[in-house]
Design an enzyme around this catalytic site. Structure first.
Site, short mmCIF file in Angstrom:
data_model
loop_
_atom_site.label_atom_id
_atom_site.label_comp_id
_atom_site.label_asym_id
_atom_site.label_seq_id
_atom_site.Cartn_x
_atom_site.Cartn_y
_atom_site.Cartn_z
N ASP A 276 -5.63 2.09 3.42
CA ASP A 276 -5.04 1.11 4.33
C ASP A 276 -6.00 -0.06 4.54
O ASP A 276 -5.61 -1.23 4.53
CB ASP A 276 -4.70 1.74 5.68
CG ASP A 276 -3.58 2.76 5.59
OD1 ASP A 276 -2.82 2.72 4.61
OD2 ASP A 276 -3.46 3.59 6.50
N LYS B 101 0.85 -1.19 0.00
CA LYS B 101 0.00 0.00 0.00
C LYS B 101 0.88 1.24 0.00
O LYS B 101 1.80 1.36 0.81
CB LYS B 101 -0.92 0.00 1.22
CG LYS B 101 -1.93 1.17 1.21
CD LYS B 101 -1.40 2.38 1.92
CE LYS B 101 -2.32 3.60 1.73
NZ LYS B 101 -1.85 4.76 2.52
N GLY C 21 -4.68 11.15 -1.05
CA GLY C 21 -5.32 12.19 -0.25
C GLY C 21 -4.95 13.61 -0.66
O GLY C 21 -5.81 14.49 -0.75
N GLY D 48 -0.89 8.58 -1.59
CA GLY D 48 -0.79 9.44 -2.75
C GLY D 48 0.39 10.39 -2.70
O GLY D 48 0.78 10.95 -3.73
N LYS E 209 -3.78 3.83 10.49
CA LYS E 209 -2.81 2.90 9.91
C LYS E 209 -2.41 1.80 10.89
O LYS E 209 -2.38 0.62 10.53
CB LYS E 209 -1.58 3.66 9.43
CG LYS E 209 -0.67 2.86 8.50
CD LYS E 209 0.50 3.68 8.03
CE LYS E 209 0.08 4.93 7.30
NZ LYS E 209 -0.62 4.66 6.02
#
Length: 257
Positions: free
Chosen positions: A161, A7, A45, A10, A216
């Site tokens: 996430d 993951k 984001g 952005g 997270k």
């Protein structure tokens, strides 16, 4: 074959060639350790913030999650499944990989509304693996945006996430969260090598972990409990960390059940 769900936030798109360097590391691993394959799950984001601001919308968050009213969804979808997804695909191509862009529906993840107060924010329901196994078998790199579709046809903005956790759980894959910090930091801003439920709760209660990092670490812990093994929080700014992890070495923070 061992599957790794990676993951990235952005923010990786805000630094020139950062994603390309990460993809080059994946290509290197594929050559040196061909028994490993990757799935990339991404957010975006900062890009969403910019698009919403340009459109005249205010951004609000609750416990690290973006409140996503229906009228904002075209911009959120366009930023994540459109612009960010294709930018990442382009950089993967530069690294001689074969990306395949998709959303959570194609990845086999069903999404439902999380909380009414969050509007079109979704939560994942682990289903089948979708097209991901076939894509991996073809040598493709799935690049999955965190936009989901519900059984009712509604579109949802899913925390990336949580999306990565759902995909890793569906596939029984290894999971690495690559963020813009090298590890979870303690109150003295020093990296923490290992975290478990007790340590996470203490850091949240004392205000050391807040906002997006709180989401997270909670997601990491839930994933570790579901997968029954450790998951890692590391940094995309050090793409070599991915090789360390694939090689069984430590990098970043390991979250264990």
């Amino acid at each position: 074959m061992k599957t790794w769900v990676i993951k990235v936030g952005g923010a990786v798109l805000n630094q020139d060639d950062a994603a390309t360097e990460l993809f080059k590391e994946m290509a290197k691993i594929a050559t040196c350790h061909p028994s490993n394959q990757f799935i990339l799950v991404h957010g975006g984001g900062a890009l969403v913030d910019r698009w919403l601001s340009d459109a005249g919308f205010a951004t609000a968050k609750h416990q690290g999650l973006r409140i996503s009213p229906k009228e904002q969804m075209p911009y959120i979808i366009g930023a994540l499944s459109g612009c960010a997804n294709k930018q990442l695909m382009a950089q993967a191509i530069v690294a001689n990989l074969q990306p395949f862009g998709c959303s959570l529906y194609e990845a086999g993840i069903t999404v439902t509304q999380k909380l009414k107060a969050l509007a079109q924010v979704g939560q994942c329901q682990v289903g089948k693996a979708g097209v991901l196994p076939e894509l991996l078998a073809m040598g493709r790199l799935p690049v999955v945006s965190s936009i989901g579709i519900g059984p009712d046809g509604q579109l949802y903005n899913v925390n990336a996430d949580e999306a990565a956790e759902a995909i890793a759980s569906a596939l029984g894959a290894e999971l690495v969260f690559m963020t813009d910090v090298e590890a979870v930091l303690d109150k003295n801003k020093q990296p923490i090598r290992h975290l478990n439920a007790e340590g996470i709760n203490m850091l949240i209660e004392t205000g050391v972990i807040v906002g997006g990092m709180e989401v997270k670490v909670k997601t990491s812990l839930r994933a570790a409990q579901c997968l029954r093994r450790g998951v890692y929080i590391s940094s995309w700014q050090k793409p070599e960390n991915l090789s360390f992890l694939v090689g069984g070495k430590h990098a970043g923070t390991q979250v264990t059940p």
